[in-house]
Write a protein that holds these residues in place. Structure first.
Motif, PDB file in Angstrom:
ATOM      1  N   ASP A 206       0.838  -1.207   0.000  1.00  0.00           N
ATOM      2  CA  ASP A 206       0.000   0.000   0.000  1.00  0.00           C
ATOM      3  C   ASP A 206       0.870   1.254   0.000  1.00  0.00           C
ATOM      4  O   ASP A 206       0.555   2.237  -0.671  1.00  0.00           O
ATOM      5  N   GLU A 207       1.968   1.205   0.740  1.00  0.00           N
ATOM      6  CA  GLU A 207       2.873   2.358   0.789  1.00  0.00           C
ATOM      7  C   GLU A 207       3.557   2.576  -0.559  1.00  0.00           C
ATOM      8  O   GLU A 207       3.688   3.719  -1.018  1.00  0.00           O
ATOM      9  N   VAL A 209       2.362   1.675  -3.500  1.00  0.00           N
ATOM     10  CA  VAL A 209       1.335   2.181  -4.412  1.00  0.00           C
ATOM     11  C   VAL A 209       1.119   3.680  -4.196  1.00  0.00           C
ATOM     12  O   VAL A 209       1.004   4.454  -5.150  1.00  0.00           O
ATOM     13  N   PHE A 210       1.104   4.092  -2.933  1.00  0.00           N
ATOM     14  CA  PHE A 210       0.902   5.506  -2.625  1.00  0.00           C
ATOM     15  C   PHE A 210       2.060   6.353  -3.149  1.00  0.00           C
ATOM     16  O   PHE A 210       1.856   7.415  -3.748  1.00  0.00           O
ATOM     17  N   GLN A 211       3.287   5.878  -2.961  1.00  0.00           N
ATOM     18  CA  GLN A 211       4.456   6.633  -3.410  1.00  0.00           C
ATOM     19  C   GLN A 211       4.569   6.652  -4.934  1.00  0.00           C
ATOM     20  O   GLN A 211       5.102   7.597  -5.513  1.00  0.00           O
ATOM     21  N   SER A 212       4.051   5.615  -5.583  1.00  0.00           N
ATOM     22  CA  SER A 212       4.198   5.517  -7.038  1.00  0.00           C
ATOM     23  C   SER A 212       3.299   6.489  -7.796  1.00  0.00           C
ATOM     24  O   SER A 212       3.398   6.592  -9.019  1.00  0.00           O
ATOM     25  N   ARG A 213       2.429   7.204  -7.077  1.00  0.00           N
ATOM     26  CA  ARG A 213       1.529   8.132  -7.771  1.00  0.00           C
ATOM     27  C   ARG A 213       2.283   9.246  -8.478  1.00  0.00           C
ATOM     28  O   ARG A 213       1.763   9.890  -9.394  1.00  0.00           O
ATOM     29  N   LEU A 214       3.537   9.498  -8.072  1.00  0.00           N
ATOM     30  CA  LEU A 214       4.346  10.546  -8.686  1.00  0.00           C
ATOM     31  C   LEU A 214       5.201  10.022  -9.839  1.00  0.00           C
ATOM     32  O   LEU A 214       5.912  10.790 -10.475  1.00  0.00           O
ATOM     33  N   CYS A 215       5.153   8.715 -10.078  1.00  0.00           N
ATOM     34  CA  CYS A 215       5.943   8.133 -11.167  1.00  0.00           C
ATOM     35  C   CYS A 215       5.230   8.310 -12.510  1.00  0.00           C
ATOM     36  O   CYS A 215       3.999   8.247 -12.582  1.00  0.00           O
ATOM     37  N   LYS A 216       6.012   8.505 -13.556  1.00  0.00           N
ATOM     38  CA  LYS A 216       5.477   8.605 -14.911  1.00  0.00           C
ATOM     39  C   LYS A 216       5.923   7.380 -15.700  1.00  0.00           C
ATOM     40  O   LYS A 216       7.121   7.105 -15.798  1.00  0.00           O
ATOM     41  N   GLU A 229      10.949   8.739 -12.044  1.00  0.00           N
ATOM     42  CA  GLU A 229      10.623   9.229 -10.713  1.00  0.00           C
ATOM     43  C   GLU A 229      11.550  10.395 -10.410  1.00  0.00           C
ATOM     44  O   GLU A 229      12.758  10.216 -10.250  1.00  0.00           O
TER      45      GLU A 229
END
Length: 242
Positions: A206-207, A209-216, A229
């Motif tokens: 879950d952590e 997934v949350f951090q990956s929101r800034l990845c393109k 990133e």
């Protein structure tokens, strides 16, 4: 008493094997590792075996003799305890622990550079240890463990502290009973889980997934994707899982 301790699927301590030997020496470790390897050596797994130790007397030559294909990592905390005795100071402590937090070469080099600025002697002392046995960024990528200390064994020793003074047979019997009780409690707990993923790992996912929101993410053909990133780029291959 020699002990090998690992982690289960929920990051709980999992004692794998114990042995009572005459002394802590190469022959004793060779005996222990030989029988320990019978657990892993004949299994279906293809991942390399990694052993984390405090650098106890005799374990290094015993590993080369019995399981030369295994990776031997040194406990970072014990290396630090030796370092701080020679080079004390809060800044040195921060610089040292920054090296173990580094997952990429760039961050590791920055941390080592900070240590060099503080003390060239401390930098030279730490550099005497082969990087691959203590620096997390260079660990074998096939080993899915980020542990850099032997705290698991320390916790196990503390867990059995109330029975360590008993005679050998009573000692082993008491440890067996403690293990049976602990593993049964874990079984009952696991039987109530609704997910195929353990709670500890689910929390980590879950952590991520949350951090990956800034990845393109950009498709690169076939099974490859380029993931950006911040200013760092990675190539993700779904087929190779790399």
């Amino acid at each position: 008493m020699l002990a090998a301790v690992g982690l289960d699927g929920n990051n709980g301590l999992y004692p794998i094997a114990i042995a009572v030997v005459e002394s802590e020496c190469k022959d004793s470790w060779a005996f222990f590792l030989y029988h320990l390897n019978t657990i892993f050596g004949n299994g279906p797994q293809t991942m390399p075996l990694t052993i984390m130790s405090d650098g106890q007397k005799g374990i290094e030559p015993a590993m080369r003799q019995v399981i030369p294909q295994a990776t031997h990592n040194r406990c970072y905390r014990h290396i630090f305890n030796n370092l701080k005795g020679k080079f004390p100071g809060l800044k040195m402590k921060r610089a040292f622990w920054s090296t173990t937090k580094a997952y990429i070469v760039k961050d590791f080099n920055i941390a080592m550079g900070q240590m060099l600025e503080l003390s060239s002697e401390a930098h030279s002392w730490l550099s005497k240890f082969p990087v691959e046995i203590w620096a997390r960024h260079i660990f074998d990528h096939r080993v899915k463990s980020e542990h850099v200390t032997s705290n698991m064994v320390e916790s196990f020793n503390n867990w059995i502290s109330n029975v360590r003074g008993k005679h050998i047979l009573s000692l082993l019997e008491n440890i067996k009973l403690k293990l049976m009780n602990k593993l049964h409690k874990r079984f009952e707990e696991a039987a109530s889980w609704q997910s195929l993923v353990t709670p500890s790992i689910k929390k980590k996912l879950d952590e991520v997934v949350f951090q990956s929101r800034l990845c393109k993410v950009t498709f690169a053909g076939q099974e490859e994707y380029q993931v950006v990133e911040d200013v760092v780029s990675y190539i993700a291959n779904l087929l190779r899982r790399s």
